[in-house]
Design an enzyme around this catalytic site. Sequence first.
Site, PDB file in Angstrom:
ATOM      1  N   ASP A 247      42.830  54.333 128.038  1.00  0.00           N
ATOM      2  CA  ASP A 247      43.551  55.166 128.987  1.00  0.00           C
ATOM      3  C   ASP A 247      42.559  55.435 130.124  1.00  0.00           C
ATOM      4  OD1 ASP A 247      45.318  56.746 130.343  1.00  0.00           O
ATOM      5  OD2 ASP A 247      45.977  57.879 128.596  1.00  0.00           O
ATOM      6  N   TRP A 248      43.065  55.915 131.242  1.00  0.00           N
ATOM      7  CA  TRP A 248      42.233  55.995 132.455  1.00  0.00           C
ATOM      8  C   TRP A 248      41.119  57.035 132.296  1.00  0.00           C
ATOM      9  CZ3 TRP A 248      45.425  52.441 132.157  1.00  0.00           C
ATOM     10  CH2 TRP A 248      45.668  51.540 133.190  1.00  0.00           C
TER      11      TRP A 248
END
Length: 694
Positions: A247-248
Amino acid sequence: MHGEQLPPFRDPSQPLEARVDDLLSRLTIEEKISIIHADSKFTTAAVPRLGIPRRWLSDGPHGVREDIGPDTWMPAGHTDDFATAMPAGICLAATWNPDLSFDEGEVIGQEARARGKDIMLGPGVNILRTPLCGRNFEYFGEDPWLASKMCVGYIRGEQSEDISSCVKHFALNNQEDDRGTINVEADDRALHEIYLPAFKAAVEQAGVWSVMGAYNQFRGQHCCENELLLNQILKKDWGFKGLVMSDWGGAHDTRECALNGLDLEMGTDTNYDNYYLARPYLDMIQAGELPMTGLDEKVRRNLRVMIATHMLDFNRKPGSINTAAHQTVARRVAEEGIVLLKNQNHTLPLDPARIKTIAVIGENAVRLQAHGGESSEIKAFYEITPLAGILSRVGSKANIIFSEGYCKGARQDLVERAITCAKSADVVIYVGGLNHDPGYDCEGADRKDLKLPYGQDELIQELVAANPKTIVVLEGTMVEMHAWLDRVPALLQAWYPGMEGGNALAAILFGDVNPSGKLPATFPKELSDTPAASFGAATYPGTNGTVAYTEGLLVGYRWFDTRQIEPEFPFGFGLSYTTFAYSNLKLIPTWDGLTVRFDLKNTGDRAGAEVAQLYLHEMNPRLMRPAKELKGFKKVFLQPGEKQTVSISLARNDFAYYDPVQHGWVAQPDDFEILIGGSSRELPLHANFHLKPQ
Ligand code: BGC
């Protein structure tokens, strides 16, 4: 390329693995590193020397998100990045129609191709553990079986368009508060029986090509670098061959990422060269601190996904965008996902020819919802609000008046105007509920309670007092309703119904469409009835950085049924304008389990669909089992008076539980009750079945 021979990696007639091997062998170590981390918000670098294009990722999961600037979270400001805004995941789940899920995935895949994307960041399949989670609207509800069926359809549809889906967020990302740091402690049974099945189905049944690791930690290790989740379960036990992306900003350490299964690092920081899987990883490999084989394995997985989705081929599917067919799918999902929760004395459907004045009241009647919620936002090609849908359906047949009723901040004179409006109408259609403002159905934070905001509880009570024929339509996820539920004659749960939502809602209100949605999650009477709220702060939102899933397997209806707590509306519940009768249950043992047959008849005078649900109850379990577990369902469309024989097959594995000592699923010989009906609490057919030793 005239007359030249294609290199093996470009040759579609070669087997996938041969193409991957060939391409891998041509890459330098720097080129390898360049494709395992971001080079802008949503891209990874091209390798022009070999004709490998830049790879474009996009959110997901309700359509193709507007383009984001390369180095900021601001929109890129493009004018060609509109998309069809599909109903939110929870609405799709409420259709209980995996074929429609396939259609939605296919539409999004086509639009992704038309917008030049390669990987779509969805579907989101985290289980609704607490109704407070800010992202429940994106997900498929509280039940692993339903979430599995819905995500498999979606992924198959999307990937059929030469796009990789990216199922997210793996795993146990069940709250937004403290999502980047919180450590989840859940036992093996809860893990395997509740939180992993949808991901497993995505891998084993749908062949998903990408998986996104979650922000949170599990058993003390971040999910994007989690040995157990990524290496052991996902890759070894399930045989996942695609890529795991972070995920970012979900990666935290080069060595852990390198060794524990992360294949692609994405993020928010714009110093792309400093990403854990960029220069620091290269340095450690070159210093002999990490093996080259690890890098090759990551690159191999990235290349496999590129080649499998035809990124390197000349005849990749071109896609299409905002077609009439796409709009039809958006509308159908909304029509089948909106749930009729109450309909006293056939208040609905309304006949516009017999009504002089309709008052539409409530801010959500005019609010645009598609462009909200954070990463799942869509720049909709257009969005039919509830008011617009009602106006277009009713035309000149009745007079429509509108009053906002509530809005953030202001109130008293809005209420007075709404009451005057309600008094002057024959019928009131109130459209309220939640929205995507931070603190409601929105990424990044959880809701603080389950109450309707902006004084809506009081407003609804005043409206019903002014006009007893007040139909309540709620958008958003679940809320407490006890303040007014007894007094309103009809109630519809419309979720976030996408850009065709207003048309779908009007079609249901005025009877062109017979509602067939069923709740994908239990609606509690009060927050304190729910499992995560029942053991103090340690189980939600967590204490000292850890949240303990003390309720174990007892999530959603498994909790309410086992503990005998009365919900406001049970899992699987939803009314229709017609009625259905169940009869003639037959259990037919098969070599591998059981086929269950029964008759379902439409006993009313309108065509309609019923979701027939099958639950299992084990009579003498060796380890605790919930009072019932969904193990099958079928959505059946029937004409008035029509009867069909429905058949649902159960394999031996469907009777199994996860045994934490044996580390595997066990189907123990025992008596099982098979329960069939139209909701988890209305199961008119039941019979016992003895599962024999194998
Ligand atoms: C979200 C993901 C999303 C990503 C990219 C993250 O904050 O958790 O679901 O795909 O951002 O926008």
